[in-house]
Structures are given as structure tokens and as C-alpha cells.
Design a protein around this motif. Structure first.
Motif: not given
Length: 350
Positions: A129-135, A157-161
Motif C-alpha cells: 500500500l502507498v497512501e491507501g492505494e493497493p499495489y 513498505g520500502h518495496f512498494t514505494l
């Protein structure tokens, strides 16, 4: 974790970043199985397509256990299903088994047998998740019962960003002048600049040269070390070429392992000197530790000039490619001849 996050954010492509994540995440989390699933928003599915081309021994081990190609998996997201609930709730879910995750894909007995083979005793499902948006969703399997949920959550979290940032960069680069893997100009932009320079050179009777560089044995390197390392080598070579020239000279990636160096107002003799400098610069390139064990990077070059070798970018590039093909054939014939002399002592003596 800090070192891995820095590496993820410095990756030059999604493939390189996912490969780094797959290689290092088990060390950070002590997981025996790490499996990222990306969200395909258009089709409302989780897909493992980001793993295509990734060479990872743990992934290979898992595919053997499940007897399935885990790089081509697609999982739908039915309403109120566990998979959708994990994505929407946005919290780490710890369970004893992945049976529910594979619902609709594997039979329960098959999934349990695979987990037994892998030694999995506990699993963690971590939403991306980034800012509530699922990836997407990252699956971790552990051969122990105690799990540090905070570590896996921070890592994902780091991976998603990093994934979001690099995907944004690649989407942006796709519509401008930069090749997203090597960070030098792309083929389209090179063609436009060459045509513009040809008009100017024709009008003012100026010389123009084009040096085309082809990395030797790149296909073998890619096959041996994987696409991620291949991308790193391409990027290192491109940076080396770019640092060896100065404006208005430009470097562009033409095809897989071929680069063009445009040399405005440069005759053939001067272009030969530049090509020598480029090859010397490339010989210092390595994606491995500088311990002296890596062989120097080698390349083949072709030099074409306006107007004798062509009056358009298309003509110049075709002429350069023909020269490169001839140079490769001559090198292969020479290599065969040398190998024959080493095998045949009579030939060597003569």
C-alpha cells in the motif's frame, strides 16, 4: 533493512528491483519463501508477472514443491474473499497455511504437501500500500512459528514505494527521450537528432560521424547472470560512454546491446580517435567487485560518416549495422582459426 531499501530505491528497472528484493528479503526476514503478487487493476487480479525472467534458487525450490510455474500465476479477487480482504484491510495477516490464498488454483492437499516440502510452519500476507492505494500482496513463508510482523511490513513498505517510483519513471521515460534501462537517449530521439544535424551539416558543408558500439558476448552474459545483471551491465556501459564524450556529442541506445555515439562536425580520422577512447573507457566497466577477477568489457565498433556512408539517419545506421555484422563474422572466423591451431599441433607448428 536500510541497505536493502537503498538498493531497491537505486534500481534502474522493475526487473532489477524485484530481483534484488527476491534475493535479499529472505535474509532480512528469515523467510524460506518470498512471493510478490502485483495488482492488475484493469483486470482486478493478482499476478506474478513481475517474476518473469527472475533467477532465484528459493523461487525455483518453491516451484518444484508446488509443481507449478509460479511466475505465471493469476489469482482473481472475488468479493469477500480472503485475498481481497487482505488488500482492503491493509494489515499484515499471519496464518498457519497458504491454502486459502491458493483457493481456486491448487487443491488443499497439494498446497499442504508443498508447504511441508518447503518446511513452512507460519505464513505472513503483507499488502502493498502507498497512501491507501493497493499495489499488490507479498507472501512470506517461515520455517518457524515466531514472526516479526513489523520487519516484514517495513520491508514491503520500502518495496512498494520503490516499485511505484520506478514504474512512474518508466512510464514517463516511455513518452520522452530517455531509455528507462540505461538512462541515455533512446533510438527515436537519436534518429531525430541525427536528421537535424544532417540538415545543418549539408547546409554548411560540415562533417558528421556516427560511432555504433555493440557489446561483445552480451547474450551469453545475460544467459549466465540473468536479466537484472544484464541491465546493470548495459547501464554501466551507457554511463561509461556518456562520460567519455561531451556536448553536442550524444549517446543513445539503439537496440538491446547496441549504442550510437553521434559526433557532429567530426571527420573520420577524429572519429577513430573517439572510438579508441570509448573502447578504453568500456574496458574499465564491470558490474562485479573490482578485485581484478572480472574480464574487461569488450565491444565491436563501426564508424560511418556523412556524406560518404549515407545522407540520412536510416542510411547511416544501416551502413553501421552492416559493418558491425561483418566485423563479428571476421572475429568468429579468427576465433575458430585460433582454436583449430591450439587443437592441432601440426597446424600450430606450421
Amino acid at each position: 533493512l536500510v541497505i536493502l531499501s537503498l538498493f531497491l530505491h537505486s534500481a534502474g528497472s522493475v526487473n532489477e528491483m524485484v530481483s534484488a528484493f527476491m534475493g535479499k528479503a529472505p535474509e532480512v526476514t528469515e523467510a524460506v519463501f518470498v512471493y510478490p503478487l502485483m495488482l492488475d487493476k484493469k483486470r482486478d487480479m493478482l499476478t506474478s508477472s513481475a517474476l518473469e525472467g527472475i533467477v532465484d534458487p528459493r523461487l525455483e525450490n518453491a516451484m518444484n514443491a508446488y509443481q507449478e510455474d509460479l511466475t505465471s500465476i493469476e489469482l482473481d479477487l472475488p468479493f469477500s474473499h480472503m485475498r481481497r480482504n487482505v488488500l482492503e484491510q491493509g494489515e499484515v495477516v499471519v496464518r498457519d497455511s497458504l491454502v486459502d490464498l491458493w483457493d481456486g488454483l491448487f487443491e488443499a492437499d497439494r498446497a499442504k504437501e508443498a508447504e511441508k516440502s518447503l518446511g513452512i510452519r507460519k505464513v505472513a500476507l503483507v499488502p502493498m500500500l502507498v497512501e491507501g492505494e493497493p499495489y499488490g500482496l507479498v507472501v512470506f513463508g517461515f520455517d518457524k512459528t515466531e514472526i516479526d510482523a513489523e520487519i516484514v511490513e517495513l520491508l514491503v513498505g520500502h518495496f512498494t514505494l520503490a516499485l511505484r517510483d520506478i514504474a512512474t519513471q518508466e512510464d514517463t521515460a516511455r513518452f520522452n527521450d530517455v531509455d528507462p534501462v540505461t538512462w541515455v537517449y533512446n533510438k527515436r530521439y537519436a534518429g531525430e537528432v541525427i536528421e537535424a544535424e544532417l540538415v545543418r551539416c549539408g547546409r554548411y558543408a560540415k562533417a558528421l560521424s556516427l560511432v555504433v558500439v555493440d557489446l561483445d558476448d552480451f547474450g551469453q552474459f545475460n544467459a549466465t547472470y540473468g536479466q537484472s545483471m544484464g541491465d546493470r551491465l548495459l547501464r554501466s556501459a551507457a554511463v561509461s560512454l556518456a562520460e567519455a564524450v561531451s556536448p553536442p556529442e550524444i549517446v543513445a541506445r539503439l537496440n538491446n546491446d547496441e549504442f550510437a555515439v553521434l559526433l557532429p562536425e567530426t571527420n573520420r580520422a577524429a572519429a577513430v580517435s573517439v572510438a579508441t577512447r570509448l573502447l578504453a573507457s568500456l574496458s574499465q566497466v564491470s558490474v562485479f567487485a573490482q578485485d581484478g577477477s572480472a574480464e574487461p568489457l569488450k565491444a565491436s565498433v563501426a564508424i560511418v560518416c556523412f556524406p560518404e556512408d549515407g545522407a540520412s539517419s536510416k542510411d547511416l545506421l544501416e551502413s553501421a549495422m552492416a559493418d558491425l555484422a561483418q566485423a563479428k563474422r571476421e572475429r568468429e572466423e579468427l576465433a575458430k582459426s585460433q582454436a583449430s591451431k591450439q587443437v592441432n599441433p601440426l597446424a600450430r607448428a606450421s
